[in-house]
Enzyme design. Sequence first.
Site, mmCIF file in Angstrom:
data_model
loop_
_atom_site.group_PDB
_atom_site.id
_atom_site.type_symbol
_atom_site.label_atom_id
_atom_site.label_comp_id
_atom_site.label_asym_id
_atom_site.label_seq_id
_atom_site.Cartn_x
_atom_site.Cartn_y
_atom_site.Cartn_z
ATOM 1 N N SER A 1 0.945 -1.161 0.063
ATOM 2 C CA SER A 1 -0.025 0.100 -0.046
ATOM 3 C C SER A 1 0.898 1.347 0.018
ATOM 4 O O SER A 1 1.831 1.497 -0.851
ATOM 5 C CB SER A 1 -1.013 -0.139 1.123
ATOM 6 O OG SER A 1 -1.909 0.874 1.076
ATOM 7 N N LYS B 1 -21.750 17.641 7.278
ATOM 8 C CA LYS B 1 -20.682 17.858 8.281
ATOM 9 C C LYS B 1 -20.434 16.374 9.296
ATOM 10 O O LYS B 1 -19.360 16.350 9.458
ATOM 11 C CB LYS B 1 -20.998 19.086 9.175
ATOM 12 C CG LYS B 1 -19.858 19.559 10.004
ATOM 13 C CD LYS B 1 -18.784 20.092 9.159
ATOM 14 C CE LYS B 1 -17.796 20.653 10.077
ATOM 15 N NZ LYS B 1 -16.641 21.105 9.311
#
Length: 281
Positions: A108, A160
């Site tokens: 990764s 949010k």
Amino acid sequence: MSVTDKLASRIPVLADRVERKDVVAVVKLHGVITPSPSPLARGAINLATVESALTRAFGHERLKAVALLVNSPGGAPTQSGLVAERIRQLADEKQVPVLAFCEDVAASGGYWLACAADEIFAHRTSMVGSIGVISGGFGFTGLLERFGIERRLHTAGANKSRLDPFSPEKPEDVEWLKKMHTQLHDLFVGWVKERRGTRLTDVEDLFTGDVWLGQKALDLGLIDGLGSLRQIITQRYPDAEISVAEPKRPLLARLGVGAPAAASAVLDAVTHKAAWSRFGL
């Protein structure tokens, strides 16, 4: 002539006789890639922690090459990109080759870092690849209900509070996260293709997030050869001296002061351990 004058006159001569060897500088990139390192975790990589080591490595006189010792299960994509870009910037400025050596795992973000090198080597037992994106977390809604805890969350902006772990998961939030993953994956794939180019072979299978041992990684074009740092460097630069560039540690860290709160540090350590455990380490 006095004794002092005689000694002083001989100093330049002695200095001229000292043989100055070429240098291969080594930078260790060990640990989880994260913007917030923890003293209890198994090492951490970010631009702040490696900047001084990179500067020292590329600042050597008679520098022949820089070697990156990569041992990382990955982590934050932004820090992976920042560190890799800094390596390329310094390599281009100094006009020296960069060689990466994968140790236990370069997966990764760890492989993202390795791709900053001009050539990549690995041990036959190294785990290489995992070109994908992953994120995880926990949901605590059931736990709150069990103990009668009420979650109070106030926001300005409809999105949010996306993926808030104390609120029920919303399908639209998961879809948003998947789109973010896709965009990050595309950036990762683009970086690997840019750095590895025509050396890549089985392109269809390369970007599934799978990981391979050294020989298979070589067959796929993810690396350029099998071998350890000392083996390859001795072959390439037999007369060069290997110099490990250690990062500067802040004064408070050297004194053992300034560690984060125990609970936070332990949580970070558990998170880092989980990242390594994905590869059996």
